[in-house]
Scaffold this motif. Structure first.
Motif, PDB file in Angstrom:
ATOM      1  N   HIS A   1       0.815  -1.216   0.000  1.00 56.18           N
ATOM      2  CA  HIS A   1       0.000   0.000   0.000  1.00 56.18           C
ATOM      3  C   HIS A   1       0.850   1.269   0.000  1.00 56.18           C
ATOM      4  O   HIS A   1       0.360   2.343  -0.309  1.00 56.18           O
ATOM      5  CB  HIS A   1      -0.938   0.005   1.207  1.00 56.18           C
ATOM      6  CG  HIS A   1      -0.236   0.162   2.524  1.00 56.18           C
ATOM      7  ND1 HIS A   1       0.516  -0.847   3.083  1.00 56.18           N
ATOM      8  CD2 HIS A   1      -0.159   1.203   3.383  1.00 56.18           C
ATOM      9  CE1 HIS A   1       1.027  -0.434   4.219  1.00 56.18           C
ATOM     10  NE2 HIS A   1       0.641   0.802   4.436  1.00 56.18           N
ATOM     11  N   ARG A   2       2.160   1.148   0.359  1.00 61.53           N
ATOM     12  CA  ARG A   2       3.021   2.325   0.329  1.00 61.53           C
ATOM     13  C   ARG A   2       3.099   2.911  -1.081  1.00 61.53           C
ATOM     14  O   ARG A   2       3.307   4.113  -1.245  1.00 61.53           O
ATOM     15  CB  ARG A   2       4.432   1.965   0.795  1.00 61.53           C
ATOM     16  CG  ARG A   2       4.505   1.303   2.158  1.00 61.53           C
ATOM     17  CD  ARG A   2       4.265   2.281   3.270  1.00 61.53           C
ATOM     18  NE  ARG A   2       4.375   1.628   4.568  1.00 61.53           N
ATOM     19  CZ  ARG A   2       4.001   2.178   5.702  1.00 61.53           C
ATOM     20  NH1 ARG A   2       3.495   3.392   5.700  1.00 61.53           N
ATOM     21  NH2 ARG A   2       4.112   1.535   6.843  1.00 61.53           N
ATOM     22  N   LEU A   3       2.959   2.062  -2.091  1.00 63.50           N
ATOM     23  CA  LEU A   3       3.000   2.531  -3.470  1.00 63.50           C
ATOM     24  C   LEU A   3       1.916   3.561  -3.744  1.00 63.50           C
ATOM     25  O   LEU A   3       2.159   4.607  -4.348  1.00 63.50           O
ATOM     26  CB  LEU A   3       2.832   1.330  -4.409  1.00 63.50           C
ATOM     27  CG  LEU A   3       2.553   1.631  -5.884  1.00 63.50           C
ATOM     28  CD1 LEU A   3       3.754   2.297  -6.522  1.00 63.50           C
ATOM     29  CD2 LEU A   3       2.191   0.350  -6.618  1.00 63.50           C
ATOM     30  N   ASP A   4       0.706   3.287  -3.300  1.00 64.83           N
ATOM     31  CA  ASP A   4      -0.427   4.159  -3.605  1.00 64.83           C
ATOM     32  C   ASP A   4      -0.385   5.462  -2.820  1.00 64.83           C
ATOM     33  O   ASP A   4      -1.076   6.413  -3.160  1.00 64.83           O
ATOM     34  CB  ASP A   4      -1.743   3.422  -3.329  1.00 64.83           C
ATOM     35  CG  ASP A   4      -1.880   2.190  -4.213  1.00 64.83           C
ATOM     36  OD1 ASP A   4      -1.667   2.323  -5.423  1.00 64.83           O
ATOM     37  OD2 ASP A   4      -2.178   1.107  -3.693  1.00 64.83           O
ATOM     38  N   GLU A   5       0.416   5.505  -1.750  1.00 63.94           N
ATOM     39  CA  GLU A   5       0.478   6.712  -0.931  1.00 63.94           C
ATOM     40  C   GLU A   5       1.322   7.807  -1.572  1.00 63.94           C
ATOM     41  O   GLU A   5       1.177   8.970  -1.241  1.00 63.94           O
ATOM     42  CB  GLU A   5       1.057   6.366   0.443  1.00 63.94           C
ATOM     43  CG  GLU A   5       0.126   5.510   1.289  1.00 63.94           C
ATOM     44  CD  GLU A   5       0.752   5.137   2.615  1.00 63.94           C
ATOM     45  OE1 GLU A   5      -0.005   4.784   3.528  1.00 63.94           O
ATOM     46  OE2 GLU A   5       1.975   5.181   2.752  1.00 63.94           O
TER      47      GLU A   5
ATOM     48  N   ARG B   1      -2.821  18.219   2.283  1.00 63.11           N
ATOM     49  CA  ARG B   1      -4.240  17.834   2.241  1.00 63.11           C
ATOM     50  C   ARG B   1      -4.954  18.172   3.541  1.00 63.11           C
ATOM     51  O   ARG B   1      -6.116  18.567   3.522  1.00 63.11           O
ATOM     52  CB  ARG B   1      -4.358  16.336   1.925  1.00 63.11           C
ATOM     53  CG  ARG B   1      -3.849  15.983   0.538  1.00 63.11           C
ATOM     54  CD  ARG B   1      -3.982  14.500   0.250  1.00 63.11           C
ATOM     55  NE  ARG B   1      -3.345  14.162  -1.022  1.00 63.11           N
ATOM     56  CZ  ARG B   1      -3.349  12.949  -1.545  1.00 63.11           C
ATOM     57  NH1 ARG B   1      -3.938  11.945  -0.921  1.00 63.11           N
ATOM     58  NH2 ARG B   1      -2.753  12.711  -2.700  1.00 63.11           N
ATOM     59  N   TRP B   2      -4.271  18.013   4.679  1.00 66.65           N
ATOM     60  CA  TRP B   2      -4.917  18.303   5.960  1.00 66.65           C
ATOM     61  C   TRP B   2      -5.203  19.795   6.087  1.00 66.65           C
ATOM     62  O   TRP B   2      -6.267  20.203   6.539  1.00 66.65           O
ATOM     63  CB  TRP B   2      -4.027  17.823   7.102  1.00 66.65           C
ATOM     64  CG  TRP B   2      -4.729  17.786   8.430  1.00 66.65           C
ATOM     65  CD1 TRP B   2      -5.482  16.774   8.953  1.00 66.65           C
ATOM     66  CD2 TRP B   2      -4.745  18.831   9.410  1.00 66.65           C
ATOM     67  NE1 TRP B   2      -5.959  17.108  10.188  1.00 66.65           N
ATOM     68  CE2 TRP B   2      -5.524  18.374  10.501  1.00 66.65           C
ATOM     69  CE3 TRP B   2      -4.168  20.098   9.476  1.00 66.65           C
ATOM     70  CZ2 TRP B   2      -5.757  19.136  11.633  1.00 66.65           C
ATOM     71  CZ3 TRP B   2      -4.398  20.860  10.612  1.00 66.65           C
ATOM     72  CH2 TRP B   2      -5.172  20.386  11.671  1.00 66.65           C
ATOM     73  N   LEU B   3      -4.242  20.624   5.650  1.00 69.09           N
ATOM     74  CA  LEU B   3      -4.447  22.068   5.719  1.00 69.09           C
ATOM     75  C   LEU B   3      -5.505  22.548   4.731  1.00 69.09           C
ATOM     76  O   LEU B   3      -6.224  23.523   5.000  1.00 69.09           O
ATOM     77  CB  LEU B   3      -3.130  22.802   5.446  1.00 69.09           C
ATOM     78  CG  LEU B   3      -2.032  22.663   6.517  1.00 69.09           C
ATOM     79  CD1 LEU B   3      -0.743  23.291   6.046  1.00 69.09           C
ATOM     80  CD2 LEU B   3      -2.489  23.269   7.845  1.00 69.09           C
ATOM     81  N   ALA B   4      -5.626  21.873   3.591  1.00 64.48           N
ATOM     82  CA  ALA B   4      -6.575  22.307   2.565  1.00 64.48           C
ATOM     83  C   ALA B   4      -7.987  21.781   2.792  1.00 64.48           C
ATOM     84  O   ALA B   4      -8.935  22.304   2.194  1.00 64.48           O
ATOM     85  CB  ALA B   4      -6.087  21.859   1.181  1.00 64.48           C
ATOM     86  N   GLU B   5      -8.149  20.757   3.640  1.00 69.25           N
ATOM     87  CA  GLU B   5      -9.464  20.130   3.842  1.00 69.25           C
ATOM     88  C   GLU B   5     -10.234  20.861   4.947  1.00 69.25           C
ATOM     89  O   GLU B   5      -9.855  20.790   6.123  1.00 69.25           O
ATOM     90  CB  GLU B   5      -9.288  18.656   4.208  1.00 69.25           C
ATOM     91  CG  GLU B   5     -10.562  17.926   4.555  1.00 69.25           C
ATOM     92  CD  GLU B   5     -11.595  18.015   3.458  1.00 69.25           C
ATOM     93  OE1 GLU B   5     -12.662  18.638   3.721  1.00 69.25           O
ATOM     94  OE2 GLU B   5     -11.353  17.498   2.360  1.00 69.25           O
ATOM     95  N   PRO B   6     -11.337  21.559   4.616  1.00 74.40           N
ATOM     96  CA  PRO B   6     -12.092  22.280   5.652  1.00 74.40           C
ATOM     97  C   PRO B   6     -12.961  21.359   6.504  1.00 74.40           C
ATOM     98  O   PRO B   6     -13.338  21.727   7.620  1.00 74.40           O
ATOM     99  CB  PRO B   6     -12.961  23.242   4.833  1.00 74.40           C
ATOM    100  CG  PRO B   6     -13.146  22.550   3.522  1.00 74.40           C
ATOM    101  CD  PRO B   6     -11.882  21.787   3.267  1.00 74.40           C
TER     102      PRO B   6
ATOM    103  N   ARG C   1      -6.344   9.040   2.399  1.00 77.84           N
ATOM    104  CA  ARG C   1      -7.754   9.296   2.078  1.00 77.84           C
ATOM    105  C   ARG C   1      -8.507   9.793   3.302  1.00 77.84           C
ATOM    106  O   ARG C   1      -9.424  10.606   3.191  1.00 77.84           O
ATOM    107  CB  ARG C   1      -8.444   8.025   1.566  1.00 77.84           C
ATOM    108  CG  ARG C   1      -7.906   7.491   0.252  1.00 77.84           C
ATOM    109  CD  ARG C   1      -8.663   6.246  -0.175  1.00 77.84           C
ATOM    110  NE  ARG C   1      -8.606   5.201   0.846  1.00 77.84           N
ATOM    111  CZ  ARG C   1      -9.595   4.903   1.687  1.00 77.84           C
ATOM    112  NH1 ARG C   1     -10.717   5.582   1.657  1.00 77.84           N
ATOM    113  NH2 ARG C   1      -9.452   3.933   2.559  1.00 77.84           N
ATOM    114  N   CYS C   2      -8.155   9.272   4.474  1.00 72.95           N
ATOM    115  CA  CYS C   2      -8.946   9.510   5.685  1.00 72.95           C
ATOM    116  C   CYS C   2      -8.355  10.584   6.595  1.00 72.95           C
ATOM    117  O   CYS C   2      -9.092  11.377   7.180  1.00 72.95           O
ATOM    118  CB  CYS C   2      -9.067   8.216   6.490  1.00 72.95           C
ATOM    119  SG  CYS C   2      -9.417   6.744   5.545  1.00 72.95           S
ATOM    120  N   LEU C   3      -7.021  10.588   6.732  1.00 72.00           N
ATOM    121  CA  LEU C   3      -6.405  11.475   7.710  1.00 72.00           C
ATOM    122  C   LEU C   3      -6.685  12.956   7.494  1.00 72.00           C
ATOM    123  O   LEU C   3      -6.778  13.705   8.471  1.00 72.00           O
ATOM    124  CB  LEU C   3      -4.886  11.228   7.739  1.00 72.00           C
ATOM    125  CG  LEU C   3      -4.415   9.992   8.515  1.00 72.00           C
ATOM    126  CD1 LEU C   3      -2.928   9.772   8.335  1.00 72.00           C
ATOM    127  CD2 LEU C   3      -4.750  10.120   9.998  1.00 72.00           C
TER     128      LEU C   3
END
Length: 504
Positions: free
Chosen positions: A27-31, A165-170, A242-244
């Motif tokens: 799964h590291r590949l997809d990250e 992504r965390w900073l951009a996700e409201p 996807r989730c964090l």
């Protein structure tokens, strides 16, 4: 005079690339790598570094890999996590680039040039989190016929992506719990109690449980117990990226890396659920530790309050200390890869000398034992990793040695139980669920009989109790040279001199 390297923005990265890792690390590949390479015209070929059924239908495993795969698909470069590419899989003419599978909260290259040098040997390049000061030290064991493995100061693709992504996700609407394997940390009923408490105390948030890769089946009872909770979700697929980004607060088991990445990427605290056998040094790496449902609830409330106040200065300093150029990993990736594909060596590379270890095909048991003994006596066995996969005797003895060393380094008792196991003679290692209990290893009496027992006792082993009929003993040596000496002596005592052994 060599021509200047092609600028990464103008370089053609199209073509085929191989990603090789064990099933649990695929799964590291997809990250990180897959979206990067596909955006520039690259195509990923997946090779699972074991004989297990492939995790995805488009992957090969070691049994199904076509013998002409590298030429048929014109593979431009291969990537792996740490040192998980088996010997002889990636041809010497194909660059092999290793990425760390974990995230480090301490300077990584200090570990890589010391206790963790074994991760370096089977790659041409290793992308490091921080800036290597020097590659000086004992040579690393290698199977790549290279004079050196080269460390490239890099940072972390996953951490950079998570921060963006965390900073951009409201929408921060979940409390996420990243769990480890059920063999470590708190039990499944304790996890269930923690999840229920969070659902009850924080009604505005969903609770998402993310099992350790490959351990989803073990969490089926937890999912069944919460099947009527509309705000509960068991997340088992894809990347945690996807989730964090939606996590308003994070819970994580101490032996997972998700919490460490979250702390540094977001600058926000997270709640560590401790594992059994955690030392004071281990706890110091986790700022907020909570064990009971009540403690976890209070810690989550503190995390939610801190998010309103912004980033913690100490976590920002952590990110800036342990990463080489935070936020620049993608740019550096293209710069390094373009240089490597052109046949050059990146200017920032730090060379670590390699010790080539032959073709890794011992013709007899005597050769296997002689090589292991020689490496033990030279003090180089810690600087190899998975070098002899497929050669059961050496691999088993080396695994036995490493496991006992890890236990001793953590000041945990090592109880070795030597007995004849029904159904075969192969040495195996059985892991105890409770880390504070002695670690049990079983081996056949013909390999670890009275001579071996007497030899270890002669090195000052303390017994937990009087040795029983199946020879229960404790290996207490904390000194690495003494431990190597005892283990090397054990091989000599059990098998006899390294020359003249029966090559059965």
């Amino acid at each position: 005079m060599p021509s200047a390297p092609c600028p990464p923005d103008a370089f053609d990265f199209s073509g085929n690339y191989l990603f090789v890792a064990e099933k649990l690390r695929m799964h590291r590949l997809d990250e990180s790598l897959r979206p990067l390479l596909e955006a520039r015209g690259g195509r990923i070929l997946r090779l699972q570094a074991d004989g297990e059924p492939p995790a995805t239908p488009d992957a090969w495993n070691l049994r199904t890999l076509p013998p002409d795969a590298f030429t048929r698909y014109a593979v431009r470069a291969a990537f792996t996590t740490d040192n998980s590419a088996p010997p002889d899989i990636v041809p010497p003419n194909v660059p092999l680039i290793a990425l760390p599978h974990a995230f480090w909260q301490t300077p990584q290259t200090e570990k890589l040039l010391g206790d963790w040098a074994a991760y370096l040997g089977n790659a041409d390049y290793y992308l490091t989190q921080d800036l290597p000061v020097s590659g000086a030290g004992m040579p690393v064991a290698s199977l790549r016929r290279r004079d050196a493995v080269r460390l490239l100061p890099f940072g972390s693709l996953k951490l950079d992506l998570l921060r963006e992504r965390w900073l951009a996700e409201p929408r921060k609407d979940s409390i996420m719990y990243c769990c480890g394997t059920t063999a470590h940390g708190c039990s499944l009923p304790e996890k269930l109690a923690i999840v229920r408490r969070c659902l009850a105390d924080f009604p505005r948030y969903d609770v998402v449980v993310r099992p350790f890769p490959g351990a989803a089946v073990a969490y089926a009872p937890l999912a069944a117990a919460l099947r009527h909770e509309k705000r509960f979700r068991l997340d088992t697929g894809g990347s945690t990226l996807r989730c964090l980004p939606h996590a308003a607060a994070l819970l994580y088991d101490a032996h997972t890396t998700a919490g460490r990445i979250f702390l540094a990427a977001t600058g926000q605290p997270a709640v560590c659920i401790p594992s059994q056998g955690m030392t004071a040094q281990d706890r110091a790496l986790h700022p907020l530790v909570a064990s009971t449902p009540e403690e976890v609830s209070a810690a989550v409330a503190a995390c939610l309050a801190q998010r309103e106040r912004g980033e913690l200065p100490e976590l920002r300093r952590l990110r800036e200390t342990i990463l080489y150029r935070p936020g620049e990993a993608r740019r550096l990736f293209w710069e390094y890869l373009a240089n490597i594909l052109e046949g050059g060596v990146p200017a920032r590379a730090v060379a670590v000398a390699c010790e080539y270890i032959g073709d890794c095909r011992p013709a007899s048991r005597a050769e296997e034992l002689e090589l292991l003994l020689r490496r033990l006596q030279a003090g180089t066995v810690e600087r190899s990793y998975n070098l002899f996969r497929g050669y059961p005797l050496y691999n088993s003895l080396e695994a036995f040695y490493r496991t006992l060393r890890r236990r001793a380094e953590k000041q945990l008792p090592c109880l070795v139980r030597l007995t004849q196991r029904p159904g075969g003679q192969k040495l195996s290692i059985c892991r105890d669920a409770d880390l504070d209990r002695p670690f049990l290893c079983w081996g056949p009496l013909r390999d670890y009989g009275p001579p071996g027992l007497m030899h270890i006792q002669a090195h000052g082993a303390r017994c937990l109790a009087a040795p029983t009929e199946d020879c229960a003993i404790l290996l207490p040596d904390r000194s690495l040279p003494l431990f190597r000496q005892a283990f090397a002596g054990l091989i000599l005592a059990v098998y006899g001199p390294s020359t003249g052994l029966d090559p059965a």
